[in-house]
Scaffold this motif. Sequence first.
Motif, PDB file in Angstrom:
ATOM      1  N   ALA A 254     -28.644   7.128 -12.613  1.00 50.47           N
ATOM      2  CA  ALA A 254     -28.217   8.432 -12.101  1.00 50.47           C
ATOM      3  C   ALA A 254     -27.081   9.001 -12.953  1.00 50.47           C
ATOM      4  O   ALA A 254     -27.063  10.199 -13.257  1.00 50.47           O
ATOM      5  CB  ALA A 254     -27.777   8.309 -10.646  1.00 50.47           C
ATOM      6  N   LEU A 255     -26.153   8.158 -13.362  1.00 47.80           N
ATOM      7  CA  LEU A 255     -25.058   8.621 -14.215  1.00 47.80           C
ATOM      8  C   LEU A 255     -25.568   9.120 -15.561  1.00 47.80           C
ATOM      9  O   LEU A 255     -25.128  10.152 -16.062  1.00 47.80           O
ATOM     10  CB  LEU A 255     -24.036   7.502 -14.420  1.00 47.80           C
ATOM     11  N   VAL A 256     -26.501   8.397 -16.147  1.00 47.33           N
ATOM     12  CA  VAL A 256     -27.075   8.817 -17.422  1.00 47.33           C
ATOM     13  C   VAL A 256     -27.814  10.141 -17.256  1.00 47.33           C
ATOM     14  O   VAL A 256     -27.677  11.053 -18.076  1.00 47.33           O
ATOM     15  CB  VAL A 256     -28.005   7.723 -17.990  1.00 47.33           C
ATOM     16  N   LEU A 257     -28.592  10.262 -16.188  1.00 44.95           N
ATOM     17  CA  LEU A 257     -29.345  11.486 -15.931  1.00 44.95           C
ATOM     18  C   LEU A 257     -28.416  12.688 -15.790  1.00 44.95           C
ATOM     19  O   LEU A 257     -28.636  13.740 -16.401  1.00 44.95           O
ATOM     20  CB  LEU A 257     -30.187  11.321 -14.665  1.00 44.95           C
ATOM     21  N   VAL A 258     -27.374  12.547 -15.008  1.00 49.54           N
ATOM     22  CA  VAL A 258     -26.430  13.646 -14.804  1.00 49.54           C
ATOM     23  C   VAL A 258     -25.695  13.962 -16.099  1.00 49.54           C
ATOM     24  O   VAL A 258     -25.496  15.134 -16.447  1.00 49.54           O
ATOM     25  CB  VAL A 258     -25.436  13.305 -13.673  1.00 49.54           C
ATOM     26  N   ASN A 259     -25.319  12.937 -16.842  1.00 47.28           N
ATOM     27  CA  ASN A 259     -24.579  13.147 -18.077  1.00 47.28           C
ATOM     28  C   ASN A 259     -25.435  13.856 -19.125  1.00 47.28           C
ATOM     29  O   ASN A 259     -24.960  14.733 -19.839  1.00 47.28           O
ATOM     30  CB  ASN A 259     -24.083  11.808 -18.618  1.00 47.28           C
ATOM     31  N   ARG A 260     -26.694  13.521 -19.230  1.00 45.47           N
ATOM     32  CA  ARG A 260     -27.580  14.127 -20.239  1.00 45.47           C
ATOM     33  C   ARG A 260     -27.984  15.541 -19.869  1.00 45.47           C
ATOM     34  O   ARG A 260     -28.304  16.345 -20.742  1.00 45.47           O
ATOM     35  CB  ARG A 260     -28.816  13.282 -20.429  1.00 45.47           C
ATOM     36  N   ASN A 261     -27.979  15.861 -18.597  1.00 52.17           N
ATOM     37  CA  ASN A 261     -28.366  17.198 -18.161  1.00 52.17           C
ATOM     38  C   ASN A 261     -27.176  18.114 -17.924  1.00 52.17           C
ATOM     39  O   ASN A 261     -27.351  19.247 -17.515  1.00 52.17           O
ATOM     40  CB  ASN A 261     -29.213  17.120 -16.886  1.00 52.17           C
ATOM     41  N   GLY A 262     -25.982  17.627 -18.181  1.00 49.81           N
ATOM     42  CA  GLY A 262     -24.783  18.431 -17.973  1.00 49.81           C
ATOM     43  C   GLY A 262     -24.602  19.433 -19.100  1.00 49.81           C
ATOM     44  O   GLY A 262     -25.362  19.472 -20.069  1.00 49.81           O
ATOM     45  N   PRO A 263     -23.579  20.266 -18.985  1.00 51.99           N
ATOM     46  CA  PRO A 263     -23.324  21.257 -20.034  1.00 51.99           C
ATOM     47  C   PRO A 263     -22.926  20.589 -21.342  1.00 51.99           C
ATOM     48  O   PRO A 263     -22.274  19.554 -21.359  1.00 51.99           O
ATOM     49  CB  PRO A 263     -22.174  22.093 -19.465  1.00 51.99           C
TER      50      PRO A 263
ATOM     51  N   LEU B 267     -26.084  22.987  -1.812  1.00 56.43           N
ATOM     52  CA  LEU B 267     -25.687  21.937  -2.753  1.00 56.43           C
ATOM     53  C   LEU B 267     -26.512  22.040  -4.024  1.00 56.43           C
ATOM     54  O   LEU B 267     -27.690  22.370  -3.992  1.00 56.43           O
ATOM     55  CB  LEU B 267     -25.904  20.564  -2.123  1.00 56.43           C
ATOM     56  N   ASP B 268     -25.880  21.737  -5.159  1.00 56.58           N
ATOM     57  CA  ASP B 268     -26.664  21.705  -6.393  1.00 56.58           C
ATOM     58  C   ASP B 268     -27.359  20.350  -6.508  1.00 56.58           C
ATOM     59  O   ASP B 268     -27.185  19.467  -5.670  1.00 56.58           O
ATOM     60  CB  ASP B 268     -25.803  22.022  -7.620  1.00 56.58           C
ATOM     61  N   TRP B 269     -28.159  20.183  -7.538  1.00 57.12           N
ATOM     62  CA  TRP B 269     -29.011  18.991  -7.631  1.00 57.12           C
ATOM     63  C   TRP B 269     -28.193  17.712  -7.803  1.00 57.12           C
ATOM     64  O   TRP B 269     -28.608  16.655  -7.341  1.00 57.12           O
ATOM     65  CB  TRP B 269     -30.047  19.146  -8.746  1.00 57.12           C
ATOM     66  N   THR B 270     -27.014  17.790  -8.434  1.00 60.58           N
ATOM     67  CA  THR B 270     -26.206  16.579  -8.596  1.00 60.58           C
ATOM     68  C   THR B 270     -25.605  16.131  -7.265  1.00 60.58           C
ATOM     69  O   THR B 270     -25.489  14.934  -7.008  1.00 60.58           O
ATOM     70  CB  THR B 270     -25.081  16.798  -9.629  1.00 60.58           C
ATOM     71  N   GLU B 271     -25.252  17.087  -6.432  1.00 68.04           N
ATOM     72  CA  GLU B 271     -24.713  16.740  -5.120  1.00 68.04           C
ATOM     73  C   GLU B 271     -25.803  16.168  -4.213  1.00 68.04           C
ATOM     74  O   GLU B 271     -25.562  15.230  -3.466  1.00 68.04           O
ATOM     75  CB  GLU B 271     -24.069  17.980  -4.485  1.00 68.04           C
TER      76      GLU B 271
END
Length: 61
Positions: A49-58, A5-9
Amino acid sequence: MLDRLDWTERLSLALTAVFAGTFAVTLQSDSPWVWLVWGTAMVLLAGSALVLVNRNGPSAD
């Protein structure tokens, strides 16, 4: 299994475990204050968590 699993999963699984565990404890309470604090904490946790994933996404560039 977790190594595939990747870190978001993994973050999603951790959030689910925290939610389920704290919900089970909160169910035992009759106090509206406990429910209010729990609900507020879950909204803040999920939002963070949503902000973290959104800011670290492509980047969309």
